[in-house]
Scaffold this motif. Structure first.
Motif, PDB file in Angstrom:
ATOM      1  N   TYR A 129       0.887  -1.191  -0.098  1.00 15.50           N
ATOM      2  CA  TYR A 129       0.017   0.045  -0.110  1.00 15.50           C
ATOM      3  C   TYR A 129       0.797   1.340  -0.058  1.00 15.50           C
ATOM      4  CZ  TYR A 129       1.084   0.075   4.917  1.00 15.50           C
ATOM      5  OH  TYR A 129       1.934   0.036   6.176  1.00 15.50           O
ATOM      6  N   CYS A 130       0.369   2.451  -0.309  1.00 11.51           N
ATOM      7  CA  CYS A 130       1.108   3.591  -0.212  1.00 11.51           C
ATOM      8  C   CYS A 130       0.612   4.268   1.127  1.00 11.51           C
ATOM      9  CB  CYS A 130       0.410   4.687  -1.464  1.00 11.51           C
ATOM     10  SG  CYS A 130      -0.603   5.958  -1.071  1.00 11.51           S
ATOM     11  N   GLU A 131       1.720   4.960   1.489  1.00 12.28           N
ATOM     12  CA  GLU A 131       1.668   5.556   2.861  1.00 12.28           C
ATOM     13  C   GLU A 131       0.380   6.304   3.107  1.00 12.28           C
ATOM     14  OE1 GLU A 131       4.723   8.423   5.583  1.00 12.28           O
ATOM     15  OE2 GLU A 131       5.335   7.953   3.266  1.00 12.28           O
ATOM     16  N   MET A 132      -0.431   6.906   2.560  1.00 10.34           N
ATOM     17  CA  MET A 132      -1.682   7.284   2.683  1.00 10.34           C
ATOM     18  C   MET A 132      -2.781   6.494   3.006  1.00 10.34           C
ATOM     19  SD  MET A 132      -0.868  10.865   2.566  1.00 10.34           S
ATOM     20  CE  MET A 132      -2.400  11.559   2.569  1.00 10.34           C
ATOM     21  N   ASP A 133      -2.640   5.297   2.760  1.00  9.78           N
ATOM     22  CA  ASP A 133      -3.708   4.079   2.932  1.00  9.78           C
ATOM     23  C   ASP A 133      -3.330   3.400   4.205  1.00  9.78           C
ATOM     24  OD1 ASP A 133      -5.263   5.071   0.589  1.00  9.78           O
ATOM     25  OD2 ASP A 133      -3.699   4.213  -0.674  1.00  9.78           O
ATOM     26  N   GLU A 134      -2.349   4.034   4.921  1.00 10.65           N
ATOM     27  CA  GLU A 134      -1.941   2.949   6.037  1.00 10.65           C
ATOM     28  C   GLU A 134      -3.173   2.643   7.083  1.00 10.65           C
ATOM     29  OE1 GLU A 134       2.054   2.448   8.458  1.00 10.65           O
ATOM     30  OE2 GLU A 134       1.288   4.502   8.524  1.00 10.65           O
ATOM     31  N   GLU A 135      -4.068   3.684   7.362  1.00  8.76           N
ATOM     32  CA  GLU A 135      -5.035   3.141   8.302  1.00  8.76           C
ATOM     33  C   GLU A 135      -5.832   1.913   7.697  1.00  8.76           C
ATOM     34  OE1 GLU A 135      -9.074   5.217  10.055  1.00  8.76           O
ATOM     35  OE2 GLU A 135      -7.344   6.598   9.611  1.00  8.76           O
ATOM     36  N   VAL A 136      -6.140   2.066   6.517  1.00 13.10           N
ATOM     37  CA  VAL A 136      -7.042   0.950   5.832  1.00 13.10           C
ATOM     38  C   VAL A 136      -6.119  -0.183   5.727  1.00 13.10           C
ATOM     39  CG1 VAL A 136      -7.997   0.177   3.777  1.00 13.10           C
ATOM     40  CG2 VAL A 136      -8.427   2.538   4.343  1.00 13.10           C
ATOM     41  N   ALA A 137      -4.629  -0.257   5.646  1.00 15.71           N
ATOM     42  CA  ALA A 137      -3.997  -1.244   5.427  1.00 15.71           C
ATOM     43  C   ALA A 137      -3.746  -2.081   6.977  1.00 15.71           C
ATOM     44  CB  ALA A 137      -2.481  -1.068   5.002  1.00 15.71           C
TER      45      ALA A 137
ATOM     46  N   TYR B  89      -4.092 -15.712  10.177  1.00 14.24           N
ATOM     47  CA  TYR B  89      -3.177 -15.669   8.930  1.00 14.24           C
ATOM     48  C   TYR B  89      -1.821 -14.904   9.147  1.00 14.24           C
ATOM     49  CZ  TYR B  89      -7.170 -17.230   6.215  1.00 14.24           C
ATOM     50  OH  TYR B  89      -8.134 -17.965   5.523  1.00 14.24           O
ATOM     51  N   LYS B  90      -0.764 -15.573   8.607  1.00  8.09           N
ATOM     52  CA  LYS B  90       0.408 -14.949   8.778  1.00  8.09           C
ATOM     53  C   LYS B  90       0.916 -13.956   7.660  1.00  8.09           C
ATOM     54  CE  LYS B  90       5.554 -15.749   9.693  1.00  8.09           C
ATOM     55  NZ  LYS B  90       6.427 -16.921   9.582  1.00  8.09           N
ATOM     56  N   GLY B  91       1.396 -12.677   7.799  1.00  5.81           N
ATOM     57  CA  GLY B  91       1.374 -12.084   6.557  1.00  5.81           C
ATOM     58  C   GLY B  91       2.500 -10.764   7.083  1.00  5.81           C
ATOM     59  N   PHE B  92       2.862 -10.550   5.868  1.00  9.67           N
ATOM     60  CA  PHE B  92       3.889  -9.434   5.729  1.00  9.67           C
ATOM     61  C   PHE B  92       3.174  -8.038   5.580  1.00  9.67           C
ATOM     62  CE2 PHE B  92       6.513  -6.561   3.638  1.00  9.67           C
ATOM     63  CZ  PHE B  92       7.757  -6.591   4.302  1.00  9.67           C
ATOM     64  N   VAL B  93       3.274  -6.954   6.098  1.00 13.84           N
ATOM     65  CA  VAL B  93       2.604  -6.009   5.756  1.00 13.84           C
ATOM     66  C   VAL B  93       3.858  -4.616   5.662  1.00 13.84           C
ATOM     67  CG1 VAL B  93       1.021  -4.051   6.755  1.00 13.84           C
ATOM     68  CG2 VAL B  93       0.871  -6.366   7.517  1.00 13.84           C
ATOM     69  N   GLU B  94       3.718  -4.097   4.327  1.00 10.66           N
ATOM     70  CA  GLU B  94       4.491  -3.121   3.838  1.00 10.66           C
ATOM     71  C   GLU B  94       4.862  -2.143   5.023  1.00 10.66           C
ATOM     72  OE1 GLU B  94       5.750  -0.590  -0.245  1.00 10.66           O
ATOM     73  OE2 GLU B  94       3.683  -1.188   0.228  1.00 10.66           O
ATOM     74  N   ARG B  95       5.785  -1.465   5.339  1.00  3.99           N
ATOM     75  CA  ARG B  95       6.127  -0.347   6.255  1.00  3.99           C
ATOM     76  C   ARG B  95       6.102  -0.605   7.453  1.00  3.99           C
ATOM     77  NH1 ARG B  95       4.061   1.714   2.033  1.00  3.99           N
ATOM     78  NH2 ARG B  95       4.793   3.382   1.022  1.00  3.99           N
ATOM     79  N   GLN B  96       4.997  -1.625   8.086  1.00  2.00           N
ATOM     80  CA  GLN B  96       5.158  -2.250   9.238  1.00  2.00           C
ATOM     81  C   GLN B  96       6.184  -3.210   9.678  1.00  2.00           C
ATOM     82  OE1 GLN B  96       1.022  -3.497  10.892  1.00  2.00           O
ATOM     83  NE2 GLN B  96       1.999  -5.333  11.683  1.00  2.00           N
ATOM     84  N   ASP B  97       6.302  -4.252   8.516  1.00  2.00           N
ATOM     85  CA  ASP B  97       7.417  -5.206   8.836  1.00  2.00           C
ATOM     86  C   ASP B  97       8.790  -5.160   7.856  1.00  2.00           C
ATOM     87  OD1 ASP B  97       5.468  -6.506  10.250  1.00  2.00           O
ATOM     88  OD2 ASP B  97       4.341  -7.328   8.720  1.00  2.00           O
TER      89      ASP B  97
END
Length: 147
Positions: A19-27, A39-47
């Motif tokens: 996701y793009c930075e502006m959509d972080e809340e939704v992500a 579910y095990k996941g990788f979240v851009e910016r967080q991980d």
């Protein structure tokens, strides 16, 4: 004798979320929902790991993910980085057959990159978003086998 069989990456993640930075809340909302369901996941910016080469990490995560979720919004459509990540995920979809799920955040499918329009996507916030996303990942969880 050397083997000609390609090494298959380990499928470490049930999903990766881009996701793009502006959509972080939704992500983060989607990420929390999926993690709560086990579910095990990788979240851009967080991980992301700091100090590494970003393109290498993105490529590794894409290869290690059973499914990819790409958030598409007005902000992401204006971001060269988001376009690149979307293209890399789509390329992996073609090469490995892994699922790419476009999620439309306040945009219509017709506004998304042309290379993603033929994929079945989900409208964020629609009545059946949560159920359809979970169903898509569950189906993938049962059927994905390393090549």
């Amino acid at each position: 004798m050397a083997s000609n069989i390609d090494t298959v990456p380990t499928l470490e993640y049930d999903f990766s979320l881009w996701y793009c930075e502006m959509d972080e809340e939704v992500a983060l909302t989607i990420s929390r929902m999926l993690h709560q369901k086990g579910y095990k996941g990788f979240v851009e910016r967080q991980d992301q790991v700091m100090g590494g080469l970003q393109i290498t990490e993105v490529t590794d995560v894409i290869q290690q993910s059973k499914s990819t979720i790409v958030l598409l919004s007005k902000s992401s459509l204006d971001s060269n980085w988001c376009w690149s990540v979307s293209k890399w995920n789509f390329q992996h979809y073609i090469e490995q057959g892994r699922k790419v799920i476009p999620v439309y955040v306040d945009i219509q499918k017709e506004q998304s990159p042309c290379f993603l329009r033929h994929l079945t996507g989900l409208g964020y916030g629609t009545k059946f978003f949560r159920k359809r996303l979970l169903d898509s990942l569950e189906t993938r969880k049962k059927t994905v086998k390393p090549r």
